[in-house]
Enzyme design. Structure first.
Site, PDB file in Angstrom:
ATOM      1  N   THR A   1      26.347  24.675  60.294  1.00 16.27           N
ATOM      2  CA  THR A   1      26.866  24.547  61.712  1.00 16.27           C
ATOM      3  C   THR A   1      27.901  23.788  62.024  1.00 16.27           C
ATOM      4  O   THR A   1      28.238  22.840  61.074  1.00 16.27           O
ATOM      5  CB  THR A   1      25.569  24.077  62.796  1.00 16.27           C
ATOM      6  OG1 THR A   1      26.014  24.026  64.055  1.00 16.27           O
ATOM      7  CG2 THR A   1      24.813  22.671  62.120  1.00 16.27           C
ATOM      8  N   ASP A   2      28.501  24.005  63.216  1.00 20.43           N
ATOM      9  CA  ASP A   2      29.672  23.236  63.728  1.00 20.43           C
ATOM     10  C   ASP A   2      29.118  21.633  64.055  1.00 20.43           C
ATOM     11  O   ASP A   2      29.590  20.793  64.105  1.00 20.43           O
ATOM     12  CB  ASP A   2      30.437  23.623  64.675  1.00 20.43           C
ATOM     13  CG  ASP A   2      29.529  24.354  65.984  1.00 20.43           C
ATOM     14  OD1 ASP A   2      28.310  24.692  65.748  1.00 20.43           O
ATOM     15  OD2 ASP A   2      29.947  24.436  67.145  1.00 20.43           O
TER      16      ASP A   2
ATOM     17  N   GLN B   1      18.518  35.811  65.210  1.00 19.19           N
ATOM     18  CA  GLN B   1      19.726  36.444  65.714  1.00 19.19           C
ATOM     19  C   GLN B   1      20.595  37.047  64.309  1.00 19.19           C
ATOM     20  O   GLN B   1      20.686  38.123  64.280  1.00 19.19           O
ATOM     21  CB  GLN B   1      20.702  35.663  66.242  1.00 19.19           C
ATOM     22  CG  GLN B   1      20.194  35.147  67.726  1.00 19.19           C
ATOM     23  CD  GLN B   1      21.237  34.485  68.486  1.00 19.19           C
ATOM     24  OE1 GLN B   1      21.850  35.248  69.186  1.00 19.19           O
ATOM     25  NE2 GLN B   1      21.611  33.126  68.230  1.00 19.19           N
TER      26      GLN B   1
ATOM     27  N   ALA C   1      16.291  28.775  60.118  1.00 22.02           N
ATOM     28  CA  ALA C   1      16.415  27.399  60.255  1.00 22.02           C
ATOM     29  C   ALA C   1      15.652  26.861  61.520  1.00 22.02           C
ATOM     30  O   ALA C   1      15.273  27.762  62.209  1.00 22.02           O
ATOM     31  CB  ALA C   1      18.086  27.346  60.603  1.00 22.02           C
TER      32      ALA C   1
ATOM     33  N   TYR D   1      19.507  17.430  65.053  1.00 21.68           N
ATOM     34  CA  TYR D   1      19.802  18.888  64.546  1.00 21.68           C
ATOM     35  C   TYR D   1      21.117  18.867  63.655  1.00 21.68           C
ATOM     36  O   TYR D   1      20.853  19.319  62.280  1.00 21.68           O
ATOM     37  CB  TYR D   1      20.007  20.191  65.629  1.00 21.68           C
ATOM     38  CG  TYR D   1      20.565  21.156  65.268  1.00 21.68           C
ATOM     39  CD1 TYR D   1      19.697  22.060  64.577  1.00 21.68           C
ATOM     40  CD2 TYR D   1      21.839  21.606  65.362  1.00 21.68           C
ATOM     41  CE1 TYR D   1      20.440  23.407  64.211  1.00 21.68           C
ATOM     42  CE2 TYR D   1      22.440  22.772  65.071  1.00 21.68           C
ATOM     43  CZ  TYR D   1      21.578  23.667  64.470  1.00 21.68           C
ATOM     44  OH  TYR D   1      22.233  24.785  64.135  1.00 21.68           O
TER      45      TYR D   1
ATOM     46  N   THR E   1      16.431  25.648  64.976  1.00 23.19           N
ATOM     47  CA  THR E   1      17.728  25.631  65.849  1.00 23.19           C
ATOM     48  C   THR E   1      17.550  25.225  67.180  1.00 23.19           C
ATOM     49  O   THR E   1      18.729  25.308  67.940  1.00 23.19           O
ATOM     50  CB  THR E   1      18.363  27.350  65.845  1.00 23.19           C
ATOM     51  OG1 THR E   1      17.274  28.088  66.518  1.00 23.19           O
ATOM     52  CG2 THR E   1      18.625  27.898  64.509  1.00 23.19           C
TER      53      THR E   1
HETATM   54  N1  LIG Z   1      22.379  29.961  67.167  1.00 23.73           N
HETATM   55  C1  LIG Z   1      23.480  29.252  67.102  1.00 23.73           C
HETATM   56  O1  LIG Z   1      24.192  29.166  68.253  1.00 23.73           O
HETATM   57  C2  LIG Z   1      23.875  28.490  65.840  1.00 23.73           C
HETATM   58  C3  LIG Z   1      25.078  27.726  65.983  1.00 23.73           C
HETATM   59  C4  LIG Z   1      25.748  27.298  64.647  1.00 23.73           C
HETATM   60  C5  LIG Z   1      24.934  27.634  63.492  1.00 23.73           C
HETATM   61  N2  LIG Z   1      23.745  28.198  63.694  1.00 23.73           N
HETATM   62  C6  LIG Z   1      22.943  28.520  62.412  1.00 23.73           C
HETATM   63  O2  LIG Z   1      23.180  29.953  62.048  1.00 23.73           O
HETATM   64  C7  LIG Z   1      21.883  30.377  61.439  1.00 23.73           C
HETATM   65  C8  LIG Z   1      21.198  31.542  62.147  1.00 23.73           C
HETATM   66  O3  LIG Z   1      20.907  30.849  63.514  1.00 23.73           O
HETATM   67  P1  LIG Z   1      20.284  32.028  64.485  1.00 23.73           P
HETATM   68  O4  LIG Z   1      21.013  31.848  65.660  1.00 23.73           O
HETATM   69  O5  LIG Z   1      20.239  33.538  63.776  1.00 23.73           O
HETATM   70  O6  LIG Z   1      18.818  31.369  64.565  1.00 23.73           O
HETATM   71  P2  LIG Z   1      17.610  31.855  65.675  1.00 23.73           P
HETATM   72  O7  LIG Z   1      17.903  33.071  66.223  1.00 23.73           O
HETATM   73  O8  LIG Z   1      16.887  30.833  66.092  1.00 23.73           O
HETATM   74  O9  LIG Z   1      16.584  32.374  64.386  1.00 23.73           O
HETATM   75  C9  LIG Z   1      16.081  31.363  63.448  1.00 23.73           C
HETATM   76  C10 LIG Z   1      15.235  31.953  62.354  1.00 23.73           C
HETATM   77  O10 LIG Z   1      14.671  30.888  61.584  1.00 23.73           O
HETATM   78  C11 LIG Z   1      13.414  31.218  61.612  1.00 23.73           C
HETATM   79  N3  LIG Z   1      12.563  29.797  61.425  1.00 23.73           N
HETATM   80  C12 LIG Z   1      12.467  28.728  62.355  1.00 23.73           C
HETATM   81  N4  LIG Z   1      11.929  27.702  61.778  1.00 23.73           N
HETATM   82  C13 LIG Z   1      11.348  28.200  60.552  1.00 23.73           C
HETATM   83  C14 LIG Z   1      10.601  27.677  59.328  1.00 23.73           C
HETATM   84  N5  LIG Z   1      10.098  26.347  59.440  1.00 23.73           N
HETATM   85  N6  LIG Z   1      10.375  28.279  58.394  1.00 23.73           N
HETATM   86  C15 LIG Z   1      10.734  29.712  58.392  1.00 23.73           C
HETATM   87  N7  LIG Z   1      11.530  30.228  59.353  1.00 23.73           N
HETATM   88  C16 LIG Z   1      11.819  29.491  60.465  1.00 23.73           C
HETATM   89  C17 LIG Z   1      12.943  31.579  62.892  1.00 23.73           C
HETATM   90  O11 LIG Z   1      11.594  32.264  63.129  1.00 23.73           O
HETATM   91  P3  LIG Z   1      10.794  32.302  64.363  1.00 23.73           P
HETATM   92  O12 LIG Z   1      11.152  33.657  65.037  1.00 23.73           O
HETATM   93  O13 LIG Z   1       9.289  32.394  63.612  1.00 23.73           O
HETATM   94  O14 LIG Z   1      10.728  30.957  65.195  1.00 23.73           O
HETATM   95  C18 LIG Z   1      13.955  32.665  63.119  1.00 23.73           C
HETATM   96  O15 LIG Z   1      13.674  33.994  62.434  1.00 23.73           O
HETATM   97  C19 LIG Z   1      21.027  28.985  61.409  1.00 23.73           C
HETATM   98  O16 LIG Z   1      21.158  28.192  60.044  1.00 23.73           O
HETATM   99  C20 LIG Z   1      21.491  28.158  62.327  1.00 23.73           C
HETATM  100  O17 LIG Z   1      21.308  26.571  62.270  1.00 23.73           O
HETATM  101  C21 LIG Z   1      23.307  28.803  64.608  1.00 23.73           C
END
Ligand SMILES: NC(=O)c1ccc[n+]([C@@H]2O[C@H](COP(=O)([O-])OP(=O)(O)OC[C@H]3O[C@@H](n4cnc5c(N)ncnc54)[C@H](OP(=O)(O)O)[C@@H]3O)[C@@H](O)[C@H]2O)c1
Length: 297
Positions: free
Chosen positions: A100-101, A10, A59, A124, A61
Protein backbone atom coordinates in the site's frame (compact mmCIF):
# COMPACT_ATOMS: atom_id res chain seq x y z
CA UNK A 1 -2.00 -22.91 -12.12
CA UNK A 2 -2.43 -19.74 -10.07
CA UNK A 3 -3.60 -19.74 -6.47
CA UNK A 4 -5.56 -16.52 -5.72
CA UNK A 5 -6.10 -15.67 -2.05
CA UNK A 6 -8.66 -13.18 -0.70
CA UNK A 7 -11.08 -14.11 -3.48
CA UNK A 8 -13.99 -12.34 -1.76
CA UNK A 9 -12.23 -8.94 -1.82
CA UNK A 10 -12.11 -6.28 -4.52
CA UNK A 11 -8.83 -7.37 -6.08
CA UNK A 12 -9.40 -11.10 -5.53
CA UNK A 13 -12.77 -10.88 -7.24
CA UNK A 14 -11.28 -8.93 -10.18
CA UNK A 15 -8.52 -11.55 -10.56
CA UNK A 16 -11.03 -14.39 -10.55
CA UNK A 17 -13.23 -12.60 -13.12
CA UNK A 18 -10.27 -11.96 -15.41
CA UNK A 19 -8.89 -15.51 -15.14
CA UNK A 20 -12.33 -16.89 -15.97
CA UNK A 21 -12.71 -14.54 -18.96
CA UNK A 22 -9.26 -15.50 -20.32
CA UNK A 23 -9.43 -19.21 -19.58
CA UNK A 24 -6.45 -19.05 -17.21
CA UNK A 25 -6.21 -21.99 -14.80
CA UNK A 26 -6.64 -20.80 -11.21
CA UNK A 27 -7.90 -21.80 -7.81
CA UNK A 28 -9.45 -19.13 -5.59
CA UNK A 29 -9.46 -19.36 -1.80
CA UNK A 30 -11.07 -17.22 0.88
CA UNK A 31 -12.05 -17.38 4.54
CA UNK A 32 -12.86 -19.63 6.33
CA UNK A 33 -10.87 -22.17 4.23
CA UNK A 34 -7.90 -19.81 3.88
CA UNK A 35 -7.34 -17.64 6.95
CA UNK A 36 -4.13 -15.88 7.98
CA UNK A 37 -5.26 -16.19 11.59
CA UNK A 38 -5.32 -20.00 11.21
CA UNK A 39 -1.87 -20.87 9.81
CA UNK A 40 -2.80 -24.54 9.24
CA UNK A 41 -5.28 -23.42 6.53
CA UNK A 42 -2.41 -21.93 4.48
CA UNK A 43 -0.46 -25.17 4.15
CA UNK A 44 -3.66 -27.12 3.49
CA UNK A 45 -4.60 -24.79 0.60
CA UNK A 46 -1.08 -24.92 -0.84
CA UNK A 47 -0.94 -28.71 -0.62
CA UNK A 48 -4.35 -29.08 -2.28
CA UNK A 49 -3.75 -26.55 -5.09
CA UNK A 50 -0.06 -27.27 -5.88
CA UNK A 51 0.16 -23.88 -7.61
CA UNK A 52 2.82 -22.57 -10.00
CA UNK A 53 2.15 -18.99 -8.82
CA UNK A 54 0.52 -17.49 -5.73
CA UNK A 55 -1.19 -14.08 -5.89
CA UNK A 56 -1.96 -12.78 -2.42
CA UNK A 57 -4.98 -10.46 -2.61
CA UNK A 58 -5.91 -11.17 1.03
CA UNK A 59 -5.14 -8.54 3.64
CA UNK A 60 -6.46 -6.77 6.70
CA UNK A 61 -7.65 -3.52 5.05
CA UNK A 62 -9.68 -1.71 7.75
CA UNK A 63 -7.29 1.23 8.21
CA UNK A 64 -8.89 2.89 11.25
CA UNK A 65 -10.03 -0.33 12.94
CA UNK A 66 -6.45 -1.63 12.81
CA UNK A 67 -5.50 0.84 15.55
CA UNK A 68 -7.55 -1.16 18.08
CA UNK A 69 -7.43 -4.57 16.35
CA UNK A 70 -3.67 -4.88 16.11
CA UNK A 71 -3.34 -8.66 16.41
CA UNK A 72 -5.69 -9.29 13.47
CA UNK A 73 -4.01 -6.56 11.39
CA UNK A 74 -0.59 -8.10 12.06
CA UNK A 75 -1.80 -11.60 11.16
CA UNK A 76 -3.47 -10.34 7.96
CA UNK A 77 -0.64 -8.10 6.76
CA UNK A 78 2.60 -9.37 8.27
CA UNK A 79 2.85 -12.81 9.87
CA UNK A 80 0.20 -14.43 7.65
CA UNK A 81 1.65 -13.24 4.32
CA UNK A 82 5.14 -14.14 5.63
CA UNK A 83 4.00 -17.72 6.31
CA UNK A 84 2.49 -17.91 2.81
CA UNK A 85 5.65 -16.45 1.24
CA UNK A 86 7.68 -19.07 3.12
CA UNK A 87 5.57 -21.85 1.59
CA UNK A 88 6.19 -20.35 -1.87
CA UNK A 89 9.90 -20.05 -1.16
CA UNK A 90 10.08 -23.70 -0.11
CA UNK A 91 8.35 -24.69 -3.37
CA UNK A 92 10.51 -22.19 -5.34
CA UNK A 93 7.44 -20.58 -6.95
CA UNK A 94 6.77 -16.85 -7.49
CA UNK A 95 4.76 -15.04 -4.80
CA UNK A 96 2.98 -11.86 -5.92
CA UNK A 97 1.97 -9.80 -2.90
CA UNK A 98 0.10 -6.51 -2.67
CA UNK A 99 1.03 -3.61 -0.40
CA UNK A 100 0.00 0.00 0.00
CA UNK A 101 0.82 3.69 -0.40
CA UNK A 102 0.10 3.94 3.36
CA UNK A 103 3.61 2.66 4.08
CA UNK A 104 4.56 6.32 3.46
CA UNK A 105 3.73 9.37 5.60
CA UNK A 106 2.90 11.46 2.52
CA UNK A 107 5.20 14.32 3.45
CA UNK A 108 7.68 13.98 0.54
CA UNK A 109 5.85 16.47 -1.69
CA UNK A 110 6.54 14.45 -4.85
CA UNK A 111 5.62 10.96 -6.13
CA UNK A 112 7.35 8.26 -4.09
CA UNK A 113 9.83 5.88 -5.72
CA UNK A 114 10.52 2.36 -4.47
CA UNK A 115 13.81 3.35 -2.83
CA UNK A 116 12.15 5.98 -0.62
CA UNK A 117 12.15 4.97 3.00
CA UNK A 118 8.72 3.89 4.32
CA UNK A 119 7.43 5.79 7.33
CA UNK A 120 3.88 4.66 8.09
CA UNK A 121 1.63 6.79 10.28
CA UNK A 122 -0.65 4.03 11.59
CA UNK A 123 -0.94 0.36 12.46
CA UNK A 124 -2.27 -0.67 9.02
CA UNK A 125 0.68 0.93 7.20
CA UNK A 126 3.17 -0.40 9.76
CA UNK A 127 1.91 -3.98 9.46
CA UNK A 128 1.99 -3.74 5.64
CA UNK A 129 5.57 -2.42 5.76
CA UNK A 130 6.62 -5.19 8.13
CA UNK A 131 4.99 -7.71 5.77
CA UNK A 132 7.01 -6.34 2.83
CA UNK A 133 10.29 -6.50 4.78
CA UNK A 134 9.65 -10.00 6.11
CA UNK A 135 8.68 -11.41 2.71
CA UNK A 136 11.76 -9.94 1.03
CA UNK A 137 14.03 -11.15 3.82
CA UNK A 138 13.24 -14.75 2.81
CA UNK A 139 15.11 -14.19 -0.46
CA UNK A 140 12.49 -16.04 -2.53
CA UNK A 141 10.80 -15.17 -5.83
CA UNK A 142 8.70 -12.33 -4.42
CA UNK A 143 7.11 -9.45 -6.35
CA UNK A 144 5.50 -6.83 -4.09
CA UNK A 145 3.14 -4.33 -5.69
CA UNK A 146 2.27 -1.20 -3.75
CA UNK A 147 -1.07 0.13 -4.89
CA UNK A 148 -3.49 2.84 -3.68
CA UNK A 149 -7.12 4.00 -3.49
CA UNK A 150 -8.48 0.68 -4.83
CA UNK A 151 -12.10 0.65 -5.99
CA UNK A 152 -14.36 -1.68 -7.95
CA UNK A 153 -18.00 -2.44 -8.62
CA UNK A 154 -17.54 -5.35 -6.18
CA UNK A 155 -16.82 -4.75 -2.50
CA UNK A 156 -16.53 -1.85 -0.09
CA UNK A 157 -14.83 1.28 -1.39
CA UNK A 158 -14.94 5.07 -1.65
CA UNK A 159 -16.95 5.12 -4.90
CA UNK A 160 -19.70 2.89 -3.47
CA UNK A 161 -19.75 4.97 -0.26
CA UNK A 162 -20.04 8.24 -2.22
CA UNK A 163 -22.88 6.98 -4.43
CA UNK A 164 -24.79 5.68 -1.41
CA UNK A 165 -24.26 8.94 0.54
CA UNK A 166 -25.31 11.00 -2.48
CA UNK A 167 -28.65 9.21 -2.53
CA UNK A 168 -29.31 10.31 1.06
CA UNK A 169 -27.83 13.82 1.17
CA UNK A 170 -27.98 16.84 -1.19
CA UNK A 171 -24.52 18.11 -0.13
CA UNK A 172 -21.43 16.02 0.64
CA UNK A 173 -18.23 17.35 2.24
CA UNK A 174 -15.12 15.63 0.88
CA UNK A 175 -11.45 16.09 1.78
CA UNK A 176 -9.63 18.11 -0.88
CA UNK A 177 -6.11 18.30 0.55
CA UNK A 178 -5.04 14.63 0.21
CA UNK A 179 -3.48 13.73 -3.14
CA UNK A 180 -3.17 10.29 -4.63
CA UNK A 181 -4.29 8.06 -7.48
CA UNK A 182 -7.38 5.88 -7.65
CA UNK A 183 -6.70 2.36 -8.92
CA UNK A 184 -9.48 0.28 -10.44
CA UNK A 185 -9.24 -3.30 -9.17
CA UNK A 186 -9.72 -4.76 -12.69
CA UNK A 187 -6.75 -2.66 -13.92
CA UNK A 188 -4.55 -3.94 -11.09
CA UNK A 189 -5.72 -7.50 -11.76
CA UNK A 190 -4.79 -7.12 -15.44
CA UNK A 191 -1.37 -5.75 -14.47
CA UNK A 192 -0.76 -8.71 -12.14
CA UNK A 193 -1.70 -11.24 -14.82
CA UNK A 194 0.62 -9.42 -17.25
CA UNK A 195 3.42 -9.84 -14.68
CA UNK A 196 2.60 -13.55 -14.38
CA UNK A 197 2.70 -13.80 -18.19
CA UNK A 198 6.07 -12.06 -18.33
CA UNK A 199 7.58 -14.35 -15.69
CA UNK A 200 6.23 -17.39 -17.57
CA UNK A 201 7.69 -16.09 -20.85
CA UNK A 202 11.18 -15.21 -19.60
CA UNK A 203 11.59 -17.46 -16.60
CA UNK A 204 12.44 -15.85 -13.23
CA UNK A 205 14.99 -13.01 -13.38
CA UNK A 206 16.71 -11.42 -10.36
CA UNK A 207 15.35 -7.94 -11.22
CA UNK A 208 11.77 -9.22 -10.79
CA UNK A 209 12.35 -9.57 -7.06
CA UNK A 210 11.41 -6.58 -4.91
CA UNK A 211 8.95 -3.74 -4.53
CA UNK A 212 7.13 -2.08 -7.45
CA UNK A 213 4.65 0.79 -7.42
CA UNK A 214 1.42 -0.03 -9.25
CA UNK A 215 -1.38 2.54 -9.26
CA UNK A 216 -3.54 4.08 -11.95
CA UNK A 217 -1.82 6.87 -13.90
CA UNK A 218 -2.39 10.54 -13.09
CA UNK A 219 -3.53 11.98 -9.77
CA UNK A 220 -6.39 13.65 -7.98
CA UNK A 221 -7.72 14.36 -4.48
CA UNK A 222 -10.58 12.57 -2.69
CA UNK A 223 -12.70 15.59 -3.60
CA UNK A 224 -11.64 15.35 -7.26
CA UNK A 225 -12.36 11.61 -7.21
CA UNK A 226 -15.84 12.20 -5.74
CA UNK A 227 -16.63 14.90 -8.30
CA UNK A 228 -15.58 12.59 -11.15
CA UNK A 229 -17.66 9.71 -9.72
CA UNK A 230 -20.75 11.93 -9.64
CA UNK A 231 -20.01 13.32 -13.11
CA UNK A 232 -20.04 9.79 -14.51
CA UNK A 233 -23.08 8.76 -12.46
CA UNK A 234 -25.06 11.81 -13.62
CA UNK A 235 -24.53 10.71 -17.24
CA UNK A 236 -26.45 7.56 -16.30
CA UNK A 237 -29.40 9.38 -14.73
CA UNK A 238 -28.17 9.51 -11.10
CA UNK A 239 -29.15 12.72 -9.28
CA UNK A 240 -25.76 13.96 -8.09
CA UNK A 241 -25.30 15.93 -4.85
CA UNK A 242 -23.15 19.03 -4.51
CA UNK A 243 -19.60 18.13 -3.42
CA UNK A 244 -18.04 20.63 -1.05
CA UNK A 245 -14.23 20.65 -0.60
CA UNK A 246 -13.03 20.46 3.01
CA UNK A 247 -9.65 20.08 4.71
CA UNK A 248 -8.34 16.98 6.49
CA UNK A 249 -8.63 18.91 9.76
CA UNK A 250 -12.38 19.11 9.17
CA UNK A 251 -12.65 15.30 8.76
CA UNK A 252 -10.58 13.77 11.58
CA UNK A 253 -9.92 10.01 11.45
CA UNK A 254 -8.31 7.67 14.04
CA UNK A 255 -5.36 7.09 11.65
CA UNK A 256 -3.57 10.01 10.04
CA UNK A 257 -3.77 9.69 6.21
CA UNK A 258 -0.80 10.60 4.00
CA UNK A 259 -1.48 14.08 2.53
CA UNK A 260 0.30 13.14 -0.72
CA UNK A 261 0.76 9.45 -1.48
CA UNK A 262 1.33 9.61 -5.23
CA UNK A 263 3.51 6.69 -6.37
CA UNK A 264 5.93 6.82 -9.28
CA UNK A 265 5.27 3.65 -11.33
CA UNK A 266 8.22 3.89 -13.76
CA UNK A 267 10.02 0.81 -12.38
CA UNK A 268 7.01 -1.41 -13.11
CA UNK A 269 7.04 -0.20 -16.73
CA UNK A 270 10.81 -0.65 -17.07
CA UNK A 271 11.09 -4.12 -15.55
CA UNK A 272 7.79 -5.76 -16.52
CA UNK A 273 6.61 -3.50 -19.38
CA UNK A 274 3.37 -2.90 -17.45
CA UNK A 275 1.55 0.44 -17.08
CA UNK A 276 -1.89 0.86 -15.54
CA UNK A 277 -4.38 3.10 -17.39
CA UNK A 278 -5.13 6.72 -16.49
CA UNK A 279 -7.39 6.53 -13.41
CA UNK A 280 -10.11 8.66 -15.05
CA UNK A 281 -10.38 6.29 -18.05
CA UNK A 282 -11.41 3.33 -15.90
CA UNK A 283 -14.01 5.19 -13.86
CA UNK A 284 -17.08 5.14 -16.18
CA UNK A 285 -17.23 1.34 -16.36
CA UNK A 286 -16.97 0.93 -12.61
CA UNK A 287 -19.53 3.63 -11.83
CA UNK A 288 -21.91 1.94 -14.28
CA UNK A 289 -21.32 -1.38 -12.51
CA UNK A 290 -21.93 0.19 -9.09
CA UNK A 291 -25.16 1.86 -10.21
CA UNK A 292 -26.41 -1.39 -11.75
CA UNK A 293 -25.59 -3.40 -8.62
CA UNK A 294 -26.87 -0.84 -6.11
CA UNK A 295 -29.96 0.35 -8.01
CA UNK A 296 -32.72 1.20 -5.50
CA UNK A 297 -35.54 -1.33 -5.82
N1 LIG B 1 -8.62 -0.94 -0.73
C1 LIG B 1 -7.69 0.00 -0.90
O1 LIG B 1 -7.99 1.18 -1.06
C2 LIG B 1 -6.24 -0.38 -0.92
C3 LIG B 1 -5.27 0.64 -1.00
C4 LIG B 1 -3.92 0.28 -1.03
C5 LIG B 1 -3.54 -1.04 -0.98
N2 LIG B 1 -4.50 -2.00 -0.89
C6 LIG B 1 -4.07 -3.40 -0.82
O2 LIG B 1 -4.60 -4.08 -1.95
C7 LIG B 1 -4.85 -5.45 -1.61
C8 LIG B 1 -6.25 -5.82 -2.01
O3 LIG B 1 -7.14 -4.98 -1.31
P1 LIG B 1 -8.72 -5.02 -1.55
O4 LIG B 1 -9.15 -3.61 -1.70
O5 LIG B 1 -9.06 -6.03 -2.59
O6 LIG B 1 -9.17 -5.51 -0.10
P2 LIG B 1 -10.61 -6.02 0.40
O7 LIG B 1 -11.63 -5.75 -0.63
O8 LIG B 1 -10.77 -5.46 1.77
O9 LIG B 1 -10.40 -7.58 0.49
C9 LIG B 1 -9.54 -8.15 1.44
C10 LIG B 1 -9.61 -9.63 1.31
O10 LIG B 1 -8.75 -10.18 2.30
C11 LIG B 1 -9.50 -11.12 3.05
N3 LIG B 1 -8.98 -11.22 4.41
C12 LIG B 1 -9.03 -10.30 5.40
N4 LIG B 1 -8.45 -10.79 6.51
C13 LIG B 1 -8.03 -12.04 6.20
C14 LIG B 1 -7.38 -13.07 6.93
N5 LIG B 1 -7.05 -12.92 8.22
N6 LIG B 1 -7.12 -14.23 6.30
C15 LIG B 1 -7.45 -14.42 5.01
N7 LIG B 1 -8.09 -13.50 4.27
C16 LIG B 1 -8.37 -12.32 4.86
C17 LIG B 1 -10.93 -10.62 3.01
O11 LIG B 1 -11.79 -11.68 3.37
P3 LIG B 1 -13.25 -11.42 4.00
O12 LIG B 1 -14.15 -11.12 2.83
O13 LIG B 1 -13.55 -12.73 4.67
O14 LIG B 1 -13.12 -10.27 4.96
C18 LIG B 1 -11.00 -10.22 1.56
O15 LIG B 1 -11.17 -11.35 0.73
C19 LIG B 1 -4.55 -5.56 -0.11
O16 LIG B 1 -3.24 -6.04 0.05
C20 LIG B 1 -4.61 -4.13 0.38
O17 LIG B 1 -3.81 -3.93 1.53
C21 LIG B 1 -5.84 -1.71 -0.87
Amino acid sequence: MILITGASGQLGNALVTLCQARGIAFQAVARPNFDFEKPETLSACMAAAKPDFVINAAAYTAVDKAETDQAAARAGNHTGPLALARQCSQRDIPFIHVSTDYVFDGDKGAPYVETDRPHPTGVYGATKRDGEDAILSLGGKAVILRTAWVYAAHGKNFARTMLAAGRRMPVLRVVADQRGTPTAAPDLAAAILAIVGKIEATGWRPDYRGVFHATGAGETTWHGFAAAIFEEAAKLGYKAPAVQPISTAEWPTPTRRPPDSRLNCTKLAQVFGVTLPEWRASLPGIVAGLLALDAPS
